[in-house]
Design a protein around this motif. Structure first.
Motif, PDB file in Angstrom:
ATOM      1  N   LEU A  72       0.834  -1.196   0.000  1.00 16.77           N
ATOM      2  CA  LEU A  72       0.000   0.000   0.000  1.00 16.77           C
ATOM      3  C   LEU A  72       0.875   1.253   0.000  1.00 16.77           C
ATOM      4  CD1 LEU A  72      -2.971   0.923   0.094  1.00 16.77           C
ATOM      5  CD2 LEU A  72      -2.731   1.103   2.573  1.00 16.77           C
ATOM      6  N   GLY A  75       2.105   1.755  -3.438  1.00 12.90           N
ATOM      7  CA  GLY A  75       1.109   2.181  -4.406  1.00 12.90           C
ATOM      8  C   GLY A  75       0.464   3.518  -4.132  1.00 12.90           C
ATOM      9  N   THR A  76       0.378   3.929  -2.839  1.00 14.29           N
ATOM     10  CA  THR A  76      -0.387   5.135  -2.514  1.00 14.29           C
ATOM     11  C   THR A  76       0.414   6.190  -1.775  1.00 14.29           C
ATOM     12  OG1 THR A  76      -1.185   4.279  -0.393  1.00 14.29           O
ATOM     13  CG2 THR A  76      -2.493   3.755  -2.343  1.00 14.29           C
ATOM     14  N   GLY A  80      -0.412   4.969   3.146  1.00  4.15           N
ATOM     15  CA  GLY A  80      -0.136   3.589   3.508  1.00  4.15           C
ATOM     16  C   GLY A  80       0.546   3.424   4.849  1.00  4.15           C
ATOM     17  N   PHE A 223       5.860  10.181  -6.537  1.00  6.04           N
ATOM     18  CA  PHE A 223       4.461  10.500  -6.245  1.00  6.04           C
ATOM     19  C   PHE A 223       4.072  11.900  -6.719  1.00  6.04           C
ATOM     20  CE2 PHE A 223       4.914   6.921  -3.245  1.00  6.04           C
ATOM     21  CZ  PHE A 223       3.830   6.171  -3.682  1.00  6.04           C
ATOM     22  N   THR A 230       0.436  13.197  -4.820  1.00  5.13           N
ATOM     23  CA  THR A 230       0.412  13.362  -3.362  1.00  5.13           C
ATOM     24  C   THR A 230       1.790  13.536  -2.758  1.00  5.13           C
ATOM     25  OG1 THR A 230       0.495  10.954  -3.101  1.00  5.13           O
ATOM     26  CG2 THR A 230      -1.687  12.001  -3.122  1.00  5.13           C
ATOM     27  N   ASN A 238      -6.539  13.874   2.032  1.00  2.16           N
ATOM     28  CA  ASN A 238      -6.491  12.535   2.641  1.00  2.16           C
ATOM     29  C   ASN A 238      -6.111  12.536   4.124  1.00  2.16           C
ATOM     30  OD1 ASN A 238      -3.700  12.932   2.640  1.00  2.16           O
ATOM     31  ND2 ASN A 238      -3.335  11.551   0.908  1.00  2.16           N
ATOM     32  N   ASN A 452     -12.491   1.692  -7.449  1.00  7.30           N
ATOM     33  CA  ASN A 452     -11.028   1.639  -7.471  1.00  7.30           C
ATOM     34  C   ASN A 452     -10.595   1.896  -8.910  1.00  7.30           C
ATOM     35  OD1 ASN A 452      -8.295   1.000  -7.511  1.00  7.30           O
ATOM     36  ND2 ASN A 452      -8.508  -0.666  -6.052  1.00  7.30           N
TER      37      ASN A 452
END
Length: 533
Positions: A72, A75-76, A80, A223, A230, A238, A452
């Motif tokens: 995670l 990917g984010t 994560g 990113f 982000t 977030n 998603n």
């Protein structure tokens, strides 16, 4: 698909070692019979501080730790990392709750949280609701661990579903034979391998990919260049998701049947205290493991492609394969697989105990003997594992951590009955059932409408609910479980007020006559516990 022979053989040898330990556990501290719920499902409630610590650590820190959290983060980005504050929050949050829960369950011979709710609120219907919720919430958590096994074996070179089926059969076999003693004994081997792996990984891999400065620079650049841009820090959109996700996960983790089973398997209140006091050591390890997600980014590790889609769950096994010597990569793969087997065994036992005690015995066979209950639990544990495999086949999430988060949304709806009920019986049983129904409906609806985009899924895409679904013009989101449990608590309170105004009868509290809430001080047992020893 190329099979990595050295890694495969080392993985097989270590897998066979723990399988042998799992079967041999039936003779460890062997009781006169394993054919009772207390012995098969709770190992006789005799684990001390040392075993209890390993047991809870092995139970709570799963393939979620090794595969899902760093995947995670990979990917984010910063979102994560929510797992770190949540583990810091959870232990102070639950320590007093679990000590009280242990005492009442020990005093009254309760095996499951639904047993406790049945006695506390005098409602078999509410206990049934809690039992069903526990079983359903546990299946995706087991699925997460099976995905960890599957991803690791894919990196080794074993594709298809058959390796997962083999792991399922082995897990089912030693769980059937040895009950809770099997994962408890294997946890010693698992945790020794975990600490070895993390020490080596943190000392060796970052230096090989350019050092921590380079790693964080690459992560930030990656990113910032990737939508939604982000970076390595949280954004205004977030931050609320991060905060509610951490807090909601902290509240949920010890509501899971397997966590409560681990607590109830210990022999005293002091053991519960000491085990929880030392569990934050695992949180340090979790933080280091999570960082491997950004290490993989800096090392330009790419996920394997499965079914035409990138499988991010293979990131950490692929990182180990690409950086470690072949023999140590085999040790790392075996560690992930063993780290999935231990909690999966406990989870299946805990879910089986719920079915047997609160569905089978309550509604189907009130006069079921101890031997019959133990047999039904064994059979049910097989069905639970099969159900977990269905979760994998039907949902196929891009990030396997979504499975655990979905389970968290579901299990959080037991919070009013289980944890709030430890301090007060004010909620009416009708209110608790109505609140559960409202929270569950809200949570499932929010999970269903969450897409998603990365995986091109229109539904079941994660547990961060966008407030724009409610017509609000904002990019903010909240953890679905947090919203659902707030709805649950509000409905519980409203229906309770109505029930009390109408003077509706409430159930009889079977625990009212015992003083299990009294703690005589550090190192002392509650009066009720002392009376039965």
């Amino acid at each position: 698909m190329h099979v990595h022979a050295t890694e495969l053989w080392i993985t097989i040898v270590l897998f066979l070692l723990v399988t042998g330990i799992g079967f041999a556990a039936a003779r460890w501290r062997r009781p006169p019979t394993l054919h009772t719920m207390d012995e098969w499902g709770l190992a006789g409630r005799k684990f001390g501080s040392w075993i209890g610590w390993f047991m809870l650590g092995g139970d709570l820190y799963t393939a979620y730790t090794f595969v899902a959290v760093p995947a995670l983060l990979y990917g984010t980005g910063a979102l994560g990392f929510y797992a770190i504050p949540y583990t810091a929050i959870e232990y102070p949050l639950v320590v007093l709750l679990l000590i009280r829960l242990w005492s009442v369950c020990k005093t009254h011979g309760y095996v499951t949280p639904a047993d406790y709710v049945r006695g506390r609120f005098g409602s078999p219907t509410l206990a049934l609701v809690i039992a069903i919720t526990g079983v359903v919430a546990t299946m995706p958590y087991i699925a997460l661990n099976l995905i960890g096994i599957q991803a690791t074996l894919q990196v080794v070179g074993l594709g298809g579903d058959w390796p997962l089926i083999v792991a399922f059969v082995v897990l089912a076999a030693f769980t059937w034979r040895s009950g809770l003693r099997a994962p408890a004994l294997i946890a010693f081997v698992k945790d020794a391998l975990v600490y070895l792996l993390i020490i080596v990984a943190i000392a060796y891999i970052p230096a090989k990919v350019g050092g921590w400065g380079h790693i964080f620079a690459v992560t930030d650049a990656h990113f910032k260049a990737t939508p939604p841009h982000t970076g390595a820090l949280l954004t205004g959109n977030n931050q609320l998701t991060y905060a509610t996700l951490a807090f909601g996960s902290a509240a949920a983790i010890f509501l899971y049947p397997h966590a409560i089973t681990g607590v109830l398997s210990t022999r005293s209140r002091d053991v519960v205290r000491r085990s929880l006091a030392w569990l934050p050591v695992y949180s340090i390890v979790l933080g280091l493991i999570a960082l491997l997600g950004v290490v993989a980014l800096a090392g330009n590790i790419k996920p394997l492609v499965s079914g035409g889609k990138a499988n991010t769950n293979t990131i950490i096994p692929a990182l180990f394969e690409g950086t470690f010597p072949h023999w140590f990569a085999g040790v790392a793969f075996a560690t992930i697989i063993i780290g999935a087997l231990v909690p999966s065994a406990v989870m299946s036992i805990a879910a089986a105990n719920l079915f047997t005690r609160n569905i089978y015995k309550e509604y189907l066979r009130r006069d079921a003997s101890d031997h019959e209950q133990a047999t039904v639990s064994k059979i049910t544990s097989l069905a639970v594992k099969a159900g977990a495999i269905l979760f994998i086949l039907l949902l196929q999430p891009q990030f396997s951590i979504n499975l655990q988060l979905i389970g968290g949304v579901i299990i959080l709806q037991t919070l009013p009955a289980v944890f709030v009920g430890l301090y007060t019986r004010w909620p009416h049983r009708a209110g608790l059932i109505a609140g559960w129904a409202a929270g569950m409906a809200t949570g499932v609806w929010m999970l269903y409408v969450t897409p998603n985009p990365a995986a091109k899924q229109a539904h079941w895409g994660g547990s961060a609910f966008a407030l724009s679904h409610l017509g609000l013009h904002t990019g903010q989101g909240l953890y679905t479980g947090f919203i659902a449990v707030v709805v649950n608590l509000v409905v519980t309170a409203v229906v309770t007020l109505v029930a009390k105004a109408l003077k509706l009868p409430d159930g009889v509290d079977a625990t009212a006559a015992t003083d299990y809430f009294t703690d005589a001080g550090d190192g002392a047992e509650a009066p009720a516990e002392a009376a039965i020893r």
